[in-house]
Design a protein around this motif. Structure first.
Motif, mmCIF file in Angstrom:
data_model
loop_
_atom_site.group_PDB
_atom_site.id
_atom_site.type_symbol
_atom_site.label_atom_id
_atom_site.label_comp_id
_atom_site.label_asym_id
_atom_site.label_seq_id
_atom_site.Cartn_x
_atom_site.Cartn_y
_atom_site.Cartn_z
ATOM 1 N N ALA A 43 44.701 45.251 30.826
ATOM 2 C CA ALA A 43 43.489 44.650 31.402
ATOM 3 C C ALA A 43 42.620 44.009 30.320
ATOM 4 O O ALA A 43 42.102 42.899 30.487
ATOM 5 C CB ALA A 43 42.690 45.698 32.167
ATOM 6 N N THR A 44 42.489 44.689 29.195
ATOM 7 C CA THR A 44 41.701 44.133 28.088
ATOM 8 C C THR A 44 42.339 42.853 27.568
ATOM 9 O O THR A 44 41.645 41.876 27.264
ATOM 10 C CB THR A 44 41.574 45.163 26.954
ATOM 11 N N SER A 45 43.660 42.838 27.479
ATOM 12 C CA SER A 45 44.364 41.639 27.013
ATOM 13 C C SER A 45 44.144 40.472 27.954
ATOM 14 O O SER A 45 43.995 39.329 27.515
ATOM 15 C CB SER A 45 45.864 41.931 26.890
ATOM 16 N N ALA A 46 44.118 40.744 29.259
ATOM 17 C CA ALA A 46 43.891 39.676 30.238
ATOM 18 C C ALA A 46 42.519 39.045 30.029
ATOM 19 O O ALA A 46 42.367 37.818 30.056
ATOM 20 C CB ALA A 46 44.019 40.238 31.653
ATOM 21 N N LEU A 47 41.519 39.891 29.808
ATOM 22 C CA LEU A 47 40.176 39.366 29.586
ATOM 23 C C LEU A 47 40.085 38.624 28.263
ATOM 24 O O LEU A 47 39.359 37.634 28.128
ATOM 25 C CB LEU A 47 39.157 40.510 29.639
ATOM 26 N N TYR A 48 40.844 39.102 27.262
ATOM 27 C CA TYR A 48 40.866 38.406 25.971
ATOM 28 C C TYR A 48 41.482 37.018 26.134
ATOM 29 O O TYR A 48 40.970 36.033 25.585
ATOM 30 C CB TYR A 48 41.661 39.209 24.944
ATOM 31 N N LEU A 49 42.571 36.936 26.888
ATOM 32 C CA LEU A 49 43.210 35.637 27.115
ATOM 33 C C LEU A 49 42.236 34.665 27.766
ATOM 34 O O LEU A 49 42.184 33.479 27.414
ATOM 35 C CB LEU A 49 44.447 35.806 28.004
ATOM 36 N N ALA A 50 41.449 35.183 28.711
ATOM 37 C CA ALA A 50 40.462 34.326 29.375
ATOM 38 C C ALA A 50 39.359 33.921 28.411
ATOM 39 O O ALA A 50 38.954 32.757 28.349
ATOM 40 C CB ALA A 50 39.873 35.054 30.574
ATOM 41 N N GLY A 51 38.887 34.887 27.629
ATOM 42 C CA GLY A 51 37.809 34.605 26.693
ATOM 43 C C GLY A 51 38.219 33.653 25.584
ATOM 44 O O GLY A 51 37.405 32.840 25.114
ATOM 45 N N ALA A 52 39.466 33.725 25.176
ATOM 46 C CA ALA A 52 39.958 32.862 24.101
ATOM 47 C C ALA A 52 40.399 31.497 24.609
ATOM 48 O O ALA A 52 40.777 30.634 23.819
ATOM 49 C CB ALA A 52 41.127 33.554 23.392
ATOM 50 N N GLY A 53 40.386 31.330 25.918
ATOM 51 C CA GLY A 53 40.779 30.048 26.492
ATOM 52 C C GLY A 53 42.276 29.880 26.656
ATOM 53 O O GLY A 53 42.742 28.810 27.052
ATOM 54 N N ALA A 54 43.048 30.938 26.349
ATOM 55 C CA ALA A 54 44.505 30.842 26.498
ATOM 56 C C ALA A 54 44.892 30.740 27.968
ATOM 57 O O ALA A 54 45.907 30.129 28.320
ATOM 58 C CB ALA A 54 45.174 32.051 25.856
ATOM 59 N N VAL A 55 44.098 31.358 28.820
ATOM 60 C CA VAL A 55 44.263 31.272 30.275
ATOM 61 C C VAL A 55 42.883 30.965 30.845
ATOM 62 O O VAL A 55 41.906 31.622 30.477
ATOM 63 C CB VAL A 55 44.786 32.597 30.867
ATOM 64 N N PRO A 56 42.753 29.975 31.723
ATOM 65 C CA PRO A 56 41.441 29.702 32.322
ATOM 66 C C PRO A 56 40.858 30.950 32.963
ATOM 67 O O PRO A 56 41.563 31.691 33.661
ATOM 68 C CB PRO A 56 41.747 28.619 33.359
ATOM 69 N N ALA A 57 39.576 31.185 32.723
ATOM 70 C CA ALA A 57 38.934 32.408 33.202
ATOM 71 C C ALA A 57 39.074 32.573 34.710
ATOM 72 O O ALA A 57 39.205 33.701 35.201
ATOM 73 C CB ALA A 57 37.461 32.411 32.803
ATOM 74 N N GLU A 58 39.066 31.474 35.445
ATOM 75 C CA GLU A 58 39.144 31.580 36.906
ATOM 76 C C GLU A 58 40.524 32.024 37.389
ATOM 77 O O GLU A 58 40.706 32.346 38.570
ATOM 78 C CB GLU A 58 38.774 30.246 37.562
ATOM 79 N N GLN A 59 41.509 32.066 36.484
ATOM 80 C CA GLN A 59 42.843 32.519 36.874
ATOM 81 C C GLN A 59 43.049 34.016 36.627
ATOM 82 O O GLN A 59 44.080 34.563 37.023
ATOM 83 C CB GLN A 59 43.921 31.734 36.107
ATOM 84 N N VAL A 60 42.095 34.668 35.982
ATOM 85 C CA VAL A 60 42.228 36.089 35.655
ATOM 86 C C VAL A 60 41.391 36.921 36.632
ATOM 87 O O VAL A 60 40.183 36.745 36.731
ATOM 88 C CB VAL A 60 41.786 36.368 34.206
ATOM 89 N N HIS A 61 42.045 37.835 37.338
ATOM 90 C CA HIS A 61 41.381 38.641 38.351
ATOM 91 C C HIS A 61 41.700 40.115 38.108
ATOM 92 O O HIS A 61 42.862 40.521 38.188
ATOM 93 C CB HIS A 61 41.850 38.243 39.751
ATOM 94 N N ILE A 62 40.684 40.910 37.784
ATOM 95 C CA ILE A 62 40.846 42.358 37.634
ATOM 96 C C ILE A 62 40.543 42.958 39.002
ATOM 97 O O ILE A 62 39.401 42.925 39.470
ATOM 98 C CB ILE A 62 39.899 42.934 36.566
ATOM 99 N N LEU A 63 41.566 43.527 39.658
ATOM 100 C CA LEU A 63 41.454 43.870 41.076
ATOM 101 C C LEU A 63 42.072 45.227 41.400
ATOM 102 O O LEU A 63 43.089 45.617 40.812
ATOM 103 C CB LEU A 63 42.180 42.812 41.925
ATOM 104 N N SER A 64 41.463 45.922 42.354
ATOM 105 C CA SER A 64 42.093 47.084 42.958
ATOM 106 C C SER A 64 43.254 46.604 43.824
ATOM 107 O O SER A 64 43.422 45.403 44.057
ATOM 108 C CB SER A 64 41.079 47.842 43.815
ATOM 109 N N THR A 65 44.042 47.545 44.355
ATOM 110 C CA THR A 65 45.157 47.136 45.214
ATOM 111 C C THR A 65 44.641 46.420 46.469
ATOM 112 O O THR A 65 45.216 45.428 46.909
ATOM 113 C CB THR A 65 46.015 48.344 45.620
ATOM 114 N N GLY A 66 43.547 46.934 47.029
ATOM 115 C CA GLY A 66 42.964 46.260 48.196
ATOM 116 C C GLY A 66 42.435 44.891 47.846
ATOM 117 O O GLY A 66 42.553 43.941 48.626
ATOM 118 N N GLY A 67 41.854 44.779 46.657
ATOM 119 C CA GLY A 67 41.362 43.477 46.201
ATOM 120 C C GLY A 67 42.490 42.490 46.000
ATOM 121 O O GLY A 67 42.348 41.292 46.282
ATOM 122 N N MET A 68 43.629 42.984 45.508
ATOM 123 C CA MET A 68 44.795 42.115 45.344
ATOM 124 C C MET A 68 45.255 41.562 46.682
ATOM 125 O O MET A 68 45.605 40.373 46.798
ATOM 126 C CB MET A 68 45.946 42.876 44.679
#
Length: 342
Positions: free
Chosen positions: A226-251
């Motif tokens: 999860a931390t790596s996903a947020l790092y990728l978004a913060g570093a611009g490696a993945v657009p922030a709008e493509q990263v979703h930290i979600l519960s199973t119901g949220g998914m």
């Protein structure tokens, strides 16, 4: 001779796989027992498909409490069946395999929690507020002030006065996520983990994201990545709008609404069955295709059949323990939206 009633030398032979007629036989047996069959999102696809309701553990436990059925057959792991019994103490609760445990729930005991609380009071601090993830045993919930789910953990912690020390348990990755969002310095986190989610690492996530840069990322907060996903978004490696930290119901909610052609999913692989059913046009792929919980997969067609035929294994919770644990769950429901579960 029906599938469920096949016998050799007087012994019941339950089906190992979901053969022809198995689902119909399960539903017939459930009607005879006045039972509702619940299946967690991480169960085998055939178990999910035969269940009356599929979802996360808390949502299913609330369905159990509201159901008119006298018997609940909970296809999940043991703490989930316990939670159903806590919320529906008058009902018979069966788990198809009593050995279906949970590495996360097992990462803290009630004795360890009592000792942790005692450390704070012995040092002169006021008694801390204990926040426990619903992925804990009934005994731990009974020592808890308020429970939380992955979808409302931030709300629960934010509801606690800022000057109170908070003990958050047992998942260190969910705790880190909550601390990141709340910025709370007096949040003390137990070093527990789900062995399956912890094994979905940042390096694998990064490689998968780089190979499919247009894919959305659905990441469960229990994951080590999860931390790596947020790092990728913060570093611009993945657009922030493509990263979703979600519960199973949220998914599941996000899956219904996504317009992406592909989604990389970081959670137990059983969740993919529900996501693909929710939106068949999307290519949902696991970040780690080996992220399967052996405990969840212990609930086989044979185990479910045996539970319905023999009435085993029944789950019991000491009434005093259940009453104290029920208070912690109810306080969570009063504070914030518990839907979406773990």
């Amino acid at each position: 001779m029906t599938v469920a009633n096949a016998e050799i030398a007087g012994e019941l032979v339950a089906p190992l796989t979901a053969g022809p007629g198995w689902a119909e036989e399960v539903r017939r047996l459930a009607r005879e027992r006045d039972a509702v069959v619940l299946a967690h999102n991480y169960q085998r696809p055939e178990i999910q498909d035969v269940a009356d309701h599929t979802g996360d553990s808390l949502a299913l436990s609330r369905i159990a409490a509201a159901s008119d059925a006298s018997t609940i057959v909970f296809c999940g792991v043991h703490f989930m069946a316990e939670t159903a019994k806590i919320l529906a103490p008058e009902k018979t609760v069966l788990i198809p395999d009593a050995l279906a445990g949970c590495s996360l729930a097992d990462s803290i005991t009630a004795d360890e929690l009592r000792a942790w609380k005692a450390e704070f009071t012995a040092s002169g601090h006021p008694a801390p507020v204990v926040v426990s993830y619903v992925n804990t045993t009934a005994a731990v919930k009974a020592e808890t002030d308020v429970c939380c789910t992955s979808s409302n953990a931030v709300e629960v912690v934010d509801s606690i006065p800022a000057d109170r020390e908070v003990l958050f348990l047992p998942d260190q990755f969910l705790g880190a996520h909550v601390q990141r969002i709340t910025g709370r310095a007096n949040l003390h986190i137990w070093a527990g983990e789900c062995h399956v989610h912890a094994g979905i690492n940042g390096a694998t996530l990064t490689a998968k994201a780089q190979a499919d840069p247009d894919a959305d990322l659905f990441v469960h907060p229990e994951c080590g990545c999860a931390t790596s996903a947020l790092y990728l978004a913060g570093a611009g490696a993945v657009p922030a709008e493509q990263v979703h930290i979600l519960s199973t119901g949220g998914m599941l909610d996000a899956a219904k609404n996504t317009t992406k052609a592909s989604v990389l999913v970081a959670t137990e692989v059983g969740m993919l069955h529900q996501l693909r059913r929710a939106n068949p046009e999307v290519d949902f792929r696991p970040v780690n295709d080996r992220a399967a919980c052996g405990y969840m997969k212990m609930i086989t067609p044979g185990a479910l059949t045996r539970a319905l035929v023999e009435g085993r294994d029944e789950v019991h919770v000491d009434p005093d323990t259940a009453a104290r644990a029920r208070g912690a769950v109810q306080r969570m429901i009063e504070i914030g939206r518990p839907g979406g579960g773990e």
